[in-house]
Design an enzyme around this catalytic site. Structure first.
Site, PDB file in Angstrom:
ATOM      1  N   ASP A  84       8.761  39.500  67.469  1.00  0.00           N
ATOM      2  CA  ASP A  84       9.195  40.758  66.861  1.00  0.00           C
ATOM      3  C   ASP A  84       9.618  41.688  68.004  1.00  0.00           C
ATOM      4  O   ASP A  84      10.708  41.531  68.546  1.00  0.00           O
ATOM      5  CB  ASP A  84       7.993  41.263  66.038  1.00  0.00           C
ATOM      6  CG  ASP A  84       8.267  42.492  65.221  1.00  0.00           C
ATOM      7  OD1 ASP A  84       9.402  42.672  64.780  1.00  0.00           O
ATOM      8  OD2 ASP A  84       7.327  43.291  65.006  1.00  0.00           O
ATOM      9  N   PHE A 141       9.324  42.327  56.224  1.00  0.00           N
ATOM     10  CA  PHE A 141       7.989  41.765  56.450  1.00  0.00           C
ATOM     11  C   PHE A 141       7.841  40.461  55.672  1.00  0.00           C
ATOM     12  O   PHE A 141       7.965  40.445  54.452  1.00  0.00           O
ATOM     13  CB  PHE A 141       6.885  42.758  56.080  1.00  0.00           C
ATOM     14  CG  PHE A 141       5.586  42.385  56.734  1.00  0.00           C
ATOM     15  CD1 PHE A 141       5.304  42.807  58.025  1.00  0.00           C
ATOM     16  CD2 PHE A 141       4.679  41.544  56.091  1.00  0.00           C
ATOM     17  CE1 PHE A 141       4.137  42.413  58.674  1.00  0.00           C
ATOM     18  CE2 PHE A 141       3.506  41.150  56.725  1.00  0.00           C
ATOM     19  CZ  PHE A 141       3.240  41.585  58.011  1.00  0.00           C
TER      20      PHE A 141
END
Ligand code: IMP
Ligand code: MG
Length: 179
Positions: free
Chosen positions: A102, A151
């Site tokens: 990420d 997500f």
């Protein structure tokens, strides 16, 4: 599909095909070596199990549980080790197997730490890459899927320790984490 998921991003079949393809590449590139496959707990466990079964090079298996805070480029002291490796990586070729990159903090810190411990090489393999969220100067050596900034859960990935056992990767409904 699980009712907390908005959509399935990657199906079981898509994951299986791509993981096999990437593992075959890694296997060819590691020919003749005896690497240590380091799985990052807990998110990578399902990917790890599928991935290593596609490798033919002899392997040692090891695991670490970490959490990162701060910038990976400033110091490896920013990496909190919750569970350390059993073995010594000095002089070893290490394959780090991680669920998702990420910001890149976790893997930047981890790579630095493994090199400081004397690893001969550190090869990073990720299942997912949220490329647009990267803040650290690090890229996986091999990645299975680039994904958008959403997500995701399933195939090992969690939200509050839930959804890890879903066999696919789904986008979590924002209403689940905005509650
Ligand atoms: P980084 O240090 O910012 O690269 O964060 C990587 C870690 O954040 C991963 O190992 C995951 O634990 C977690 N993470 C980031 N995005 C997601 C997601 O969409 N679902 C589940 N976990 C995530
Ligand atoms: Mg993780």
């Amino acid at each position: 599909m699980h009712p907390d998921c908005k959509e399935i991003l990657l199906t079981e079949q898509q994951i299986r095909e791509r993981v096999t393809e990437v593992a075959k590449q890694v296997d060819a590139d590691l020919a003749g070596k005896f690497p240590v496959a380091v799985g990052i707990l807990k998110g990578s466990i399902i990917f790890y199990a599928d991935f290593i079964r596609c490798l033919t090079v002899p392997l040692e298996l090891d695991f670490m549980a970490v959490s990162s805070y701060g910038s990976g480029t400033t110091s490896s002291g920013n990496l909190k080790i919750r569970k350390d490796l059993d073995g010594d990586v000095k002089g070893r070729d290490v394959i780090v197997i991680e669920d998702i990159i990420d910001s890149g903090f976790t893997l930047a810190c981890l790579k630095k730490l493994l090199l400081e411990r004397g690893a001969a090489s550190v090869t990073i393999v990720t299942l997912l890459d949220k490329h647009e969220r990267r803040t650290e100067d690090i890229a996986p050596d091999y990645n299975c899927f680039e994904i958008p900034d959403a997500f995701v859960v399933g195939y090992g990935l969690d939200y509050n320790e839930r959804y890890r056992s879903l066999p696919y990767i789904g986008i979590l409904k924002p209403s689940v984490y905005e509650k």
